[in-house]
Motif scaffolding. Structure first.
Motif, PDB file in Angstrom:
ATOM      1  N   ILE A  13      36.667 -65.615  22.382  1.00 29.06           N
ATOM      2  CA  ILE A  13      36.482 -66.279  23.670  1.00 29.06           C
ATOM      3  C   ILE A  13      35.294 -65.581  24.318  1.00 29.06           C
ATOM      4  O   ILE A  13      35.443 -64.503  24.886  1.00 29.06           O
ATOM      5  CB  ILE A  13      37.739 -66.161  24.554  1.00 29.06           C
ATOM      6  CG1 ILE A  13      38.962 -66.703  23.817  1.00 29.06           C
ATOM      7  CG2 ILE A  13      37.527 -66.892  25.871  1.00 29.06           C
ATOM      8  CD1 ILE A  13      40.277 -66.441  24.504  1.00 29.06           C
ATOM      9  N   TYR A  18      43.849 -75.402  20.989  1.00 28.21           N
ATOM     10  CA  TYR A  18      43.133 -76.368  21.818  1.00 28.21           C
ATOM     11  C   TYR A  18      42.836 -75.746  23.173  1.00 28.21           C
ATOM     12  O   TYR A  18      43.686 -75.079  23.757  1.00 28.21           O
ATOM     13  CB  TYR A  18      43.979 -77.634  22.012  1.00 28.21           C
ATOM     14  CG  TYR A  18      44.248 -78.353  20.716  1.00 28.21           C
ATOM     15  CD1 TYR A  18      43.325 -79.263  20.207  1.00 28.21           C
ATOM     16  CD2 TYR A  18      45.409 -78.120  20.002  1.00 28.21           C
ATOM     17  CE1 TYR A  18      43.566 -79.928  19.010  1.00 28.21           C
ATOM     18  CE2 TYR A  18      45.661 -78.774  18.806  1.00 28.21           C
ATOM     19  CZ  TYR A  18      44.735 -79.674  18.318  1.00 28.21           C
ATOM     20  OH  TYR A  18      44.974 -80.323  17.138  1.00 28.21           O
ATOM     21  N   SER A  19      41.619 -75.969  23.666  1.00 26.68           N
ATOM     22  CA  SER A  19      41.233 -75.414  24.951  1.00 26.68           C
ATOM     23  C   SER A  19      40.151 -76.278  25.580  1.00 26.68           C
ATOM     24  O   SER A  19      39.321 -76.862  24.883  1.00 26.68           O
ATOM     25  CB  SER A  19      40.708 -73.987  24.760  1.00 26.68           C
ATOM     26  OG  SER A  19      40.196 -73.501  25.980  1.00 26.68           O
ATOM     27  N   LYS A  20      40.173 -76.314  26.901  1.00 26.98           N
ATOM     28  CA  LYS A  20      39.112 -76.995  27.631  1.00 26.98           C
ATOM     29  C   LYS A  20      37.913 -76.068  27.838  1.00 26.98           C
ATOM     30  O   LYS A  20      36.833 -76.514  28.178  1.00 26.98           O
ATOM     31  CB  LYS A  20      39.637 -77.467  28.984  1.00 26.98           C
ATOM     32  CG  LYS A  20      40.657 -78.572  28.866  1.00 26.98           C
ATOM     33  CD  LYS A  20      41.131 -79.015  30.229  1.00 26.98           C
ATOM     34  CE  LYS A  20      42.194 -80.093  30.100  1.00 26.98           C
ATOM     35  NZ  LYS A  20      42.671 -80.550  31.397  1.00 26.98           N
ATOM     36  N   GLN A  21      38.124 -74.782  27.648  1.00 24.03           N
ATOM     37  CA  GLN A  21      37.065 -73.795  27.851  1.00 24.03           C
ATOM     38  C   GLN A  21      36.091 -73.836  26.680  1.00 24.03           C
ATOM     39  O   GLN A  21      36.488 -73.858  25.521  1.00 24.03           O
ATOM     40  CB  GLN A  21      37.679 -72.397  27.967  1.00 24.03           C
ATOM     41  CG  GLN A  21      36.651 -71.320  28.221  1.00 24.03           C
ATOM     42  CD  GLN A  21      37.302 -69.963  28.438  1.00 24.03           C
ATOM     43  OE1 GLN A  21      38.484 -69.872  28.716  1.00 24.03           O
ATOM     44  NE2 GLN A  21      36.527 -68.919  28.297  1.00 24.03           N
ATOM     45  N   LYS A  22      34.812 -73.804  26.989  1.00 22.41           N
ATOM     46  CA  LYS A  22      33.791 -73.796  25.944  1.00 22.41           C
ATOM     47  C   LYS A  22      33.559 -72.368  25.462  1.00 22.41           C
ATOM     48  O   LYS A  22      33.876 -71.408  26.145  1.00 22.41           O
ATOM     49  CB  LYS A  22      32.488 -74.393  26.480  1.00 22.41           C
ATOM     50  CG  LYS A  22      32.623 -75.866  26.782  1.00 22.41           C
ATOM     51  CD  LYS A  22      31.332 -76.461  27.236  1.00 22.41           C
ATOM     52  CE  LYS A  22      31.553 -77.938  27.515  1.00 22.41           C
ATOM     53  NZ  LYS A  22      30.369 -78.600  27.972  1.00 22.41           N
ATOM     54  N   GLY A  23      33.001 -72.237  24.265  1.00 20.51           N
ATOM     55  CA  GLY A  23      32.680 -70.927  23.726  1.00 20.51           C
ATOM     56  C   GLY A  23      33.829 -70.271  22.969  1.00 20.51           C
ATOM     57  O   GLY A  23      33.811 -69.078  22.734  1.00 20.51           O
ATOM     58  N   ILE A  24      34.828 -71.063  22.584  1.00 17.03           N
ATOM     59  CA  ILE A  24      35.949 -70.524  21.822  1.00 17.03           C
ATOM     60  C   ILE A  24      35.753 -70.863  20.347  1.00 17.03           C
ATOM     61  O   ILE A  24      35.488 -72.005  19.989  1.00 17.03           O
ATOM     62  CB  ILE A  24      37.295 -71.098  22.314  1.00 17.03           C
ATOM     63  CG1 ILE A  24      37.568 -70.583  23.723  1.00 17.03           C
ATOM     64  CG2 ILE A  24      38.422 -70.736  21.372  1.00 17.03           C
ATOM     65  CD1 ILE A  24      38.855 -71.081  24.317  1.00 17.03           C
ATOM     66  N   THR A  25      35.872 -69.852  19.488  1.00 17.20           N
ATOM     67  CA  THR A  25      35.780 -70.072  18.046  1.00 17.20           C
ATOM     68  C   THR A  25      36.921 -69.341  17.349  1.00 17.20           C
ATOM     69  O   THR A  25      37.458 -68.365  17.866  1.00 17.20           O
ATOM     70  CB  THR A  25      34.441 -69.567  17.473  1.00 17.20           C
ATOM     71  OG1 THR A  25      34.317 -68.174  17.727  1.00 17.20           O
ATOM     72  CG2 THR A  25      33.264 -70.314  18.071  1.00 17.20           C
TER      73      THR A  25
END
Length: 100
Positions: A39, A13-20
């Motif tokens: 990332i 789980y992350s608040k940062q976008k662009g993580i797959t």
């Protein structure tokens, strides 16, 4: 993880976008699951493990061999993914840091 030493899912789980996350592989009878964490343009190999305890193995040598096999699998993932900046291995190793 279930009570049968099977890795069911690996979630990050992350608040940062662009993580797959991309599945990479599994080891043993569900004792480890590996993914590539992207990332942005950075790739990291992430491996979640739940190695079996002493109660499960018939000999200490077999337990050691299992850990060595997992190490070889992780090194194989690293060779396949040379553009990854590193590897994170976490979980329940059921071993002490200074054991064989």
């Amino acid at each position: 993880m279930s009570g049968k030493n099977v890795v069911k899912k690996l979630r990050i789980y992350s608040k940062q976008k662009g993580i797959t996350l991309l599945p990479l592989g599994e080891f043993g009878n569900g004792e480890a699951a590996a993914t590539i964490l992207n990332i942005g343009t950075t790739k990291i190999i992430v491996v979640g493990v739940h190695l079996m305890s002493r109660m499960t193995y018939t000999t200490e040598e077999r337990r050691y061999q299992n850990a060595m096999e997992l190490r070889d699998v992780i090194e194989g993932y690293e060779k396949q993914n040379l553009d990854a900046i590193g590897t994170i291995v976490f979980g329940d190793f059921n071993m002490n840091p200074y054991e064989k």
